[in-house]
Design a protein around this motif. Structure first.
Motif, PDB file in Angstrom:
ATOM      1  N   VAL A  79      46.046  39.256  51.413  1.00  0.00           N
ATOM      2  CA  VAL A  79      45.709  39.224  49.985  1.00  0.00           C
ATOM      3  C   VAL A  79      45.374  40.657  49.578  1.00  0.00           C
ATOM      4  N   TRP A  80      46.169  41.201  48.662  1.00  0.00           N
ATOM      5  CA  TRP A  80      45.958  42.562  48.164  1.00  0.00           C
ATOM      6  C   TRP A  80      45.235  42.505  46.818  1.00  0.00           C
ATOM      7  N   ARG A  81      44.252  43.380  46.638  1.00  0.00           N
ATOM      8  CA  ARG A  81      43.582  43.526  45.344  1.00  0.00           C
ATOM      9  C   ARG A  81      43.411  45.007  45.059  1.00  0.00           C
ATOM     10  N   VAL A  82      43.775  45.399  43.842  1.00  0.00           N
ATOM     11  CA  VAL A  82      43.689  46.803  43.435  1.00  0.00           C
ATOM     12  C   VAL A  82      42.663  46.923  42.320  1.00  0.00           C
ATOM     13  N   PHE A  83      41.722  47.869  42.460  1.00  0.00           N
ATOM     14  CA  PHE A  83      40.628  48.052  41.505  1.00  0.00           C
ATOM     15  C   PHE A  83      40.633  49.467  40.946  1.00  0.00           C
ATOM     16  N   LYS A  84      40.182  49.608  39.722  1.00  0.00           N
ATOM     17  CA  LYS A  84      39.784  50.915  39.218  1.00  0.00           C
ATOM     18  C   LYS A  84      38.432  51.237  39.848  1.00  0.00           C
ATOM     19  N   PRO A  85      38.215  52.490  40.292  1.00  0.00           N
ATOM     20  CA  PRO A  85      36.973  52.800  41.021  1.00  0.00           C
ATOM     21  C   PRO A  85      35.738  52.908  40.141  1.00  0.00           C
ATOM     22  N   GLU A  86      35.913  52.995  38.807  1.00  0.00           N
ATOM     23  CA  GLU A  86      34.758  53.101  37.924  1.00  0.00           C
ATOM     24  C   GLU A  86      34.308  51.705  37.498  1.00  0.00           C
ATOM     25  N   ALA A  87      33.044  51.400  37.741  1.00  0.00           N
ATOM     26  CA  ALA A  87      32.521  50.076  37.404  1.00  0.00           C
ATOM     27  C   ALA A  87      32.404  49.899  35.893  1.00  0.00           C
ATOM     28  N   VAL A  88      32.641  48.689  35.429  1.00  0.00           N
ATOM     29  CA  VAL A  88      32.464  48.304  34.036  1.00  0.00           C
ATOM     30  C   VAL A  88      31.393  47.229  34.001  1.00  0.00           C
ATOM     31  N   ASN A  89      30.249  47.547  33.389  1.00  0.00           N
ATOM     32  CA  ASN A  89      29.109  46.625  33.375  1.00  0.00           C
ATOM     33  C   ASN A  89      28.734  46.181  34.788  1.00  0.00           C
ATOM     34  N   GLY A  90      28.789  47.150  35.718  1.00  0.00           N
ATOM     35  CA  GLY A  90      28.405  46.869  37.082  1.00  0.00           C
ATOM     36  C   GLY A  90      29.464  46.186  37.913  1.00  0.00           C
ATOM     37  N   LYS A  91      30.669  46.025  37.383  1.00  0.00           N
ATOM     38  CA  LYS A  91      31.739  45.341  38.107  1.00  0.00           C
ATOM     39  C   LYS A  91      32.979  46.231  38.170  1.00  0.00           C
ATOM     40  N   LEU A  92      33.710  46.123  39.286  1.00  0.00           N
ATOM     41  CA  LEU A  92      34.952  46.875  39.424  1.00  0.00           C
ATOM     42  C   LEU A  92      36.090  46.125  38.735  1.00  0.00           C
ATOM     43  N   PRO A  93      36.798  46.761  37.812  1.00  0.00           N
ATOM     44  CA  PRO A  93      37.924  46.077  37.163  1.00  0.00           C
ATOM     45  C   PRO A  93      39.090  45.907  38.143  1.00  0.00           C
ATOM     46  N   MET A  94      39.523  44.676  38.353  1.00  0.00           N
ATOM     47  CA  MET A  94      40.705  44.432  39.175  1.00  0.00           C
ATOM     48  C   MET A  94      41.940  44.538  38.289  1.00  0.00           C
TER      49      MET A  94
END
Length: 320
Positions: A79-94
């Motif tokens: 299972v691959w998941r790619v995130f932006k490294p900057e958190a948005v409201n404390g969460k990583l955007p997938m």
């Protein structure tokens, strides 16, 4: 130290690992990504705006994963998941995800965090995407664990009465260990990152428990078989030896120290017990009966408690 007898056999993981079922992974921090705590599957932040970060016109990035640094590419079950490294409201955007083996993503140029999970094994890597196509690989440093248990002499235990729980190998300051996977069925393959794990084998539902520390090696399948020193015991209250069990009987089981460990109600009291000495107390209507007995490993037995005046106890006295 192992509690009980543990036999560990190592064989190459090969195709057996590839056919094991997929489950959510525990993220591991590798390749310079320190202190990363990926959110749960329901906690990913959705990107703001109407334009997706995964675009057909962006740079093509091919992602592959291996069990070891010299291993071949895993062809399925990732299972691959790619995130932006900057958190948005404390969460990583997938921004993108994929299931299978080697995956290709079209992403806007920039920096990303990629997480690959393979069963309960996982790895995270920071990548940079440009306009030109490129390839990145993640080494999972993972292997497989297959668990089973037997009784003395190698007697098989019914799978329905046997379960395993896998914990972190290192205990916390208070002595507790983090639970990784509960209720693992015997002879099922669990994918894990290489390391030492604390495994608890439970036979029945009372006190037949074996604890073992088992090492999982990358690229290999570790098969561990523990030996339980226990037996199945059935108790019944009868008016004469070999008689019919008396219904509506309440049962209390005490260990050698006199501590209660099991209570049940019914004509029969059936349970799996670790070897040792016990006291069973049977109550029917206003009469109480008691019997001491010993459990011998691997020797299932039926215990009869005689409901006679001579064996009856004074309810005011209780059990010794």
């Amino acid at each position: 130290m192992f509690e009980g007898t543990v036999r560990v056999f190592l064989v190459w993981l090969g195709a057996l690992m590839l056919m094991a079922p997929v489950s959510l992974a525990v993220a591991q921090n590798v390749d310079g990504v320190s202190d990363l705590k990926l959110p749960g599957i329901s906690s990913y932040a959705t990107p703001k705006g109407e334009t997706s970060l995964a675009l057909s016109g962006g740079g093509a990035i091919t992602l592959s994963a291996q069990l070891t640094d010299k291993g071949s590419d895993i062809t399925r079950g990732i299972v691959w998941r790619v995130f932006k490294p900057e958190a948005v409201n404390g969460k990583l955007p997938m921004v993108a995800s994929s299931h299978g083996g080697t995956a290709v993503f079209q992403l806007e140029p920039g920096s990303y965090l990629v997480h690959a999970s393979y069963g309960r094994a996982g790895a995270t890597k920071r990548i940079t995407v440009g306009k030109d196509a490129k390839r990145e690989s993640l080494v999972l440093d993972a292997g497989g664990l297959k668990l089973d248990a037997v009784l003395s002499g190698g007697v098989r235990i019914p799978p329905k009465k046997l379960r395993f729980s896998i914990y972190e190998g290192t205990a916390e300051a208070n002595g507790d260990r983090a639970l990784i996977i509960p209720d693992v069925e015997p002879n099922s393959v669990v994918r894990l990152n290489a390391g030492i794990y604390h495994v608890v084998s439970t036979y029945g539902a009372v006190n037949a428990v074996i604890r073992s520390d088992i090492r999982v090696e990358a690229g290999k399948l570790t098969e561990a078989t523990v030996e339980h020193h226990a037996a199945e015991i059935t108790m019944k209250l009868v008016r004469e030896t070999g008689g019919e069990a008396i219904a509506d009987t309440s049962w209390s089981l005490l260990n050698e120290s006199g501590d209660p460990i099991k209570e049940t109600v019914g004509a029969f009291a059936s349970m799996v017990l670790a070897e040792g000495d016990y006291t069973i107390i049977a109550k029917n209507r206003d009469r109480i009966y008691q019997k001491d007995f010993t459990v011998v490993a691997g020797q299932n037995q039926e215990i009869e408690v005689l409901a006679t005046e001579a064996a009856a106890m004074d309810p005011e006295e209780g059990a010794d």
